[in-house]
Write a protein that holds these residues in place. Sequence first.
Motif, PDB file in Angstrom:
ATOM      1  N   LEU A   5       0.832  -1.196   0.000  1.00 31.53           N
ATOM      2  CA  LEU A   5       0.000   0.000   0.000  1.00 31.53           C
ATOM      3  C   LEU A   5       0.869   1.250   0.000  1.00 31.53           C
ATOM      4  O   LEU A   5       1.852   1.342   0.737  1.00 31.53           O
ATOM      5  CB  LEU A   5      -0.923   0.018   1.218  1.00 31.53           C
ATOM      6  N   ALA A   6       0.477   2.215  -0.820  1.00 30.56           N
ATOM      7  CA  ALA A   6       1.174   3.501  -0.897  1.00 30.56           C
ATOM      8  C   ALA A   6       0.199   4.612  -0.544  1.00 30.56           C
ATOM      9  O   ALA A   6      -0.987   4.553  -0.912  1.00 30.56           O
ATOM     10  CB  ALA A   6       1.745   3.724  -2.288  1.00 30.56           C
ATOM     11  N   ALA A   7       0.682   5.622   0.160  1.00 34.27           N
ATOM     12  CA  ALA A   7      -0.168   6.714   0.621  1.00 34.27           C
ATOM     13  C   ALA A   7       0.386   8.061   0.185  1.00 34.27           C
ATOM     14  O   ALA A   7       1.556   8.369   0.450  1.00 34.27           O
ATOM     15  CB  ALA A   7      -0.299   6.679   2.148  1.00 34.27           C
ATOM     16  N   GLU A  26       0.448  13.508  12.206  1.00 43.17           N
ATOM     17  CA  GLU A  26      -0.910  12.970  12.321  1.00 43.17           C
ATOM     18  C   GLU A  26      -1.297  12.192  11.064  1.00 43.17           C
ATOM     19  O   GLU A  26      -1.886  11.100  11.137  1.00 43.17           O
ATOM     20  CB  GLU A  26      -1.891  14.116  12.560  1.00 43.17           C
ATOM     21  N   LEU A  27      -0.951  12.737   9.905  1.00 39.08           N
ATOM     22  CA  LEU A  27      -1.294  12.077   8.647  1.00 39.08           C
ATOM     23  C   LEU A  27      -0.412  10.854   8.392  1.00 39.08           C
ATOM     24  O   LEU A  27      -0.881   9.841   7.848  1.00 39.08           O
ATOM     25  CB  LEU A  27      -1.183  13.071   7.497  1.00 39.08           C
ATOM     26  N   ILE A  28       0.863  10.923   8.759  1.00 39.48           N
ATOM     27  CA  ILE A  28       1.739   9.751   8.630  1.00 39.48           C
ATOM     28  C   ILE A  28       1.208   8.614   9.489  1.00 39.48           C
ATOM     29  O   ILE A  28       1.135   7.454   9.055  1.00 39.48           O
ATOM     30  CB  ILE A  28       3.185  10.100   9.020  1.00 39.48           C
ATOM     31  N   GLU A  29       0.812   8.937  10.715  1.00 46.92           N
ATOM     32  CA  GLU A  29       0.257   7.917  11.608  1.00 46.92           C
ATOM     33  C   GLU A  29      -1.015   7.314  11.016  1.00 46.92           C
ATOM     34  O   GLU A  29      -1.221   6.099  11.070  1.00 46.92           O
ATOM     35  CB  GLU A  29      -0.031   8.513  12.984  1.00 46.92           C
ATOM     36  N   LEU A  30      -1.871   8.168  10.454  1.00 47.53           N
ATOM     37  CA  LEU A  30      -3.104   7.685   9.825  1.00 47.53           C
ATOM     38  C   LEU A  30      -2.787   6.730   8.675  1.00 47.53           C
ATOM     39  O   LEU A  30      -3.398   5.662   8.545  1.00 47.53           O
ATOM     40  CB  LEU A  30      -3.927   8.869   9.326  1.00 47.53           C
ATOM     41  N   ALA A  31      -1.830   7.113   7.835  1.00 51.11           N
ATOM     42  CA  ALA A  31      -1.448   6.253   6.712  1.00 51.11           C
ATOM     43  C   ALA A  31      -0.890   4.927   7.199  1.00 51.11           C
ATOM     44  O   ALA A  31      -1.214   3.865   6.653  1.00 51.11           O
ATOM     45  CB  ALA A  31      -0.424   6.971   5.833  1.00 51.11           C
ATOM     46  N   ALA A  32      -0.058   4.973   8.226  1.00 51.71           N
ATOM     47  CA  ALA A  32       0.522   3.741   8.772  1.00 51.71           C
ATOM     48  C   ALA A  32      -0.566   2.844   9.353  1.00 51.71           C
ATOM     49  O   ALA A  32      -0.528   1.616   9.178  1.00 51.71           O
ATOM     50  CB  ALA A  32       1.568   4.082   9.830  1.00 51.71           C
ATOM     51  N   ARG A  33      -1.550   3.429  10.037  1.00 51.14           N
ATOM     52  CA  ARG A  33      -2.648   2.634  10.595  1.00 51.14           C
ATOM     53  C   ARG A  33      -3.467   1.971   9.501  1.00 51.14           C
ATOM     54  O   ARG A  33      -4.049   0.902   9.714  1.00 51.14           O
ATOM     55  CB  ARG A  33      -3.551   3.510  11.469  1.00 51.14           C
ATOM     56  N   ARG A  34      -3.511   2.605   8.337  1.00 49.83           N
ATOM     57  CA  ARG A  34      -4.253   2.018   7.204  1.00 49.83           C
ATOM     58  C   ARG A  34      -3.415   1.010   6.439  1.00 49.83           C
ATOM     59  O   ARG A  34      -3.867   0.466   5.434  1.00 49.83           O
ATOM     60  CB  ARG A  34      -4.750   3.135   6.285  1.00 49.83           C
ATOM     61  N   GLY A  35      -2.191   0.779   6.903  1.00 52.67           N
ATOM     62  CA  GLY A  35      -1.371  -0.277   6.329  1.00 52.67           C
ATOM     63  C   GLY A  35      -0.375   0.155   5.286  1.00 52.67           C
ATOM     64  O   GLY A  35       0.248  -0.696   4.636  1.00 52.67           O
ATOM     65  N   TYR A  76       7.060   4.866  12.613  1.00 52.19           N
ATOM     66  CA  TYR A  76       5.883   4.255  12.002  1.00 52.19           C
ATOM     67  C   TYR A  76       6.233   3.146  11.017  1.00 52.19           C
ATOM     68  O   TYR A  76       5.343   2.580  10.391  1.00 52.19           O
ATOM     69  CB  TYR A  76       5.026   5.337  11.348  1.00 52.19           C
ATOM     70  N   GLN A  77       7.539   2.861  10.876  1.00 53.14           N
ATOM     71  CA  GLN A  77       8.008   1.770  10.031  1.00 53.14           C
ATOM     72  C   GLN A  77       7.455   1.869   8.604  1.00 53.14           C
ATOM     73  O   GLN A  77       6.852   0.932   8.063  1.00 53.14           O
ATOM     74  CB  GLN A  77       7.684   0.420  10.658  1.00 53.14           C
ATOM     75  N   VAL A  78       7.673   3.057   8.024  1.00 56.81           N
ATOM     76  CA  VAL A  78       7.291   3.303   6.637  1.00 56.81           C
ATOM     77  C   VAL A  78       8.494   3.853   5.886  1.00 56.81           C
ATOM     78  O   VAL A  78       9.404   4.436   6.476  1.00 56.81           O
ATOM     79  CB  VAL A  78       6.121   4.310   6.540  1.00 56.81           C
ATOM     80  N   ALA A 245      -4.620   9.702   0.524  1.00 56.94           N
ATOM     81  CA  ALA A 245      -5.048   8.853  -0.592  1.00 56.94           C
ATOM     82  C   ALA A 245      -4.209   7.586  -0.541  1.00 56.94           C
ATOM     83  O   ALA A 245      -2.976   7.649  -0.676  1.00 56.94           O
ATOM     84  CB  ALA A 245      -4.858   9.573  -1.924  1.00 56.94           C
ATOM     85  N   VAL A 246      -4.850   6.442  -0.323  1.00 57.67           N
ATOM     86  CA  VAL A 246      -4.148   5.164  -0.157  1.00 57.67           C
ATOM     87  C   VAL A 246      -4.635   4.183  -1.207  1.00 57.67           C
ATOM     88  O   VAL A 246      -5.844   4.059  -1.445  1.00 57.67           O
ATOM     89  CB  VAL A 246      -4.380   4.566   1.246  1.00 57.67           C
ATOM     90  N   ALA A 247      -3.696   3.473  -1.827  1.00 60.50           N
ATOM     91  CA  ALA A 247      -4.059   2.478  -2.830  1.00 60.50           C
ATOM     92  C   ALA A 247      -2.946   1.440  -2.944  1.00 60.50           C
ATOM     93  O   ALA A 247      -1.788   1.713  -2.603  1.00 60.50           O
ATOM     94  CB  ALA A 247      -4.296   3.140  -4.187  1.00 60.50           C
ATOM     95  N   PRO A 248      -3.277   0.244  -3.447  1.00 58.14           N
ATOM     96  CA  PRO A 248      -2.258  -0.786  -3.615  1.00 58.14           C
ATOM     97  C   PRO A 248      -1.376  -0.537  -4.831  1.00 58.14           C
ATOM     98  O   PRO A 248      -1.839  -0.049  -5.864  1.00 58.14           O
ATOM     99  CB  PRO A 248      -3.085  -2.069  -3.789  1.00 58.14           C
ATOM    100  N   VAL A 249      -0.108  -0.869  -4.683  1.00 57.20           N
ATOM    101  CA  VAL A 249       0.847  -0.885  -5.800  1.00 57.20           C
ATOM    102  C   VAL A 249       1.220  -2.341  -6.030  1.00 57.20           C
ATOM    103  O   VAL A 249       1.719  -3.011  -5.124  1.00 57.20           O
ATOM    104  CB  VAL A 249       2.097  -0.047  -5.474  1.00 57.20           C
ATOM    105  N   ASP A 250       0.954  -2.826  -7.236  1.00 55.22           N
ATOM    106  CA  ASP A 250       1.145  -4.243  -7.547  1.00 55.22           C
ATOM    107  C   ASP A 250       2.150  -4.378  -8.686  1.00 55.22           C
ATOM    108  O   ASP A 250       1.820  -4.124  -9.851  1.00 55.22           O
ATOM    109  CB  ASP A 250      -0.195  -4.858  -7.951  1.00 55.22           C
ATOM    110  N   PRO A 251       3.390  -4.762  -8.386  1.00 59.31           N
ATOM    111  CA  PRO A 251       4.403  -4.898  -9.446  1.00 59.31           C
ATOM    112  C   PRO A 251       4.003  -5.865 -10.554  1.00 59.31           C
ATOM    113  O   PRO A 251       4.388  -5.659 -11.708  1.00 59.31           O
ATOM    114  CB  PRO A 251       5.635  -5.398  -8.683  1.00 59.31           C
TER     115      PRO A 251
END
Length: 272
Positions: A5-7, A26-35, A76-78, A245-251
Amino acid sequence: MSSFLAAALQMNSTPDPDANFAQAEELIELAARRGADLVGLPENFAFMGEEARKLELAPNLAERCSRFLVTMARRYQVTLLGGGFPVPAGESLTYNRAELVGTDGLLLARYDKIHLFDVDLPDGNTFTESATVCSGAELPPVVAVPGLCRIGLSICYDVRFPELYRHLVGAGAELIMVPAAFTAYTGKDHWQILLQARAIENTAYLLAPAQTGLHYGRRQSHGHALVIDPWGTVLADAGVSQGVAVAPVDPSHLQRVRGQMPSLRHRRPALF
């Protein structure tokens, strides 16, 4: 490589760095919580204000931004991109610098914005970025991030120069980051279509963090942080509010698209 997932974060930065860093975390934490594994902050994430004040703050902001990115990436390990912050470049000038930091806090890539926004807009706004910003002297890098993909860097106004993106895809980019503070006037007509064009012609993912709303005086940003796939499909759009804005990145999807539409292999650059 597996999908991730990329944000693309969307901020309304102000002349107050403390408030901006708090908003960014706050937004980095939100993105990390969303995976999210890959997170991008927009251009000017630490400061949006008068140029004279930016020059005054630049020495402190440059150090503070770099430390902030390291701390946030570790916390946040991102993998985290700081999409553009001022770095002193001699008297009365700064670089507009982006830094990509890994989950271990190590610097993966750095880029100083090449194309500078010197424009007189019909709405009465004039922007002369070159008055206080020094153009970068090196082409943007592409870095292979373990567990993710090959990532290329660019900043905002660069998106109008397709040759820069040809360089990035030629260097192996699979995902290109375009952190921005696009003006509301130009953004309504050009932002999404330019990003989709860069994605389609290079069959690459684009991650475009953005500024939104009114910042100071008459400066207003377009918003619409986007994640776009190699076919040009908008996978996520942050709208006009602060958010993510979060969405999957699929190689594997990228390879399928490049197989179905092999335009990169059909290029004949020797003819031009």
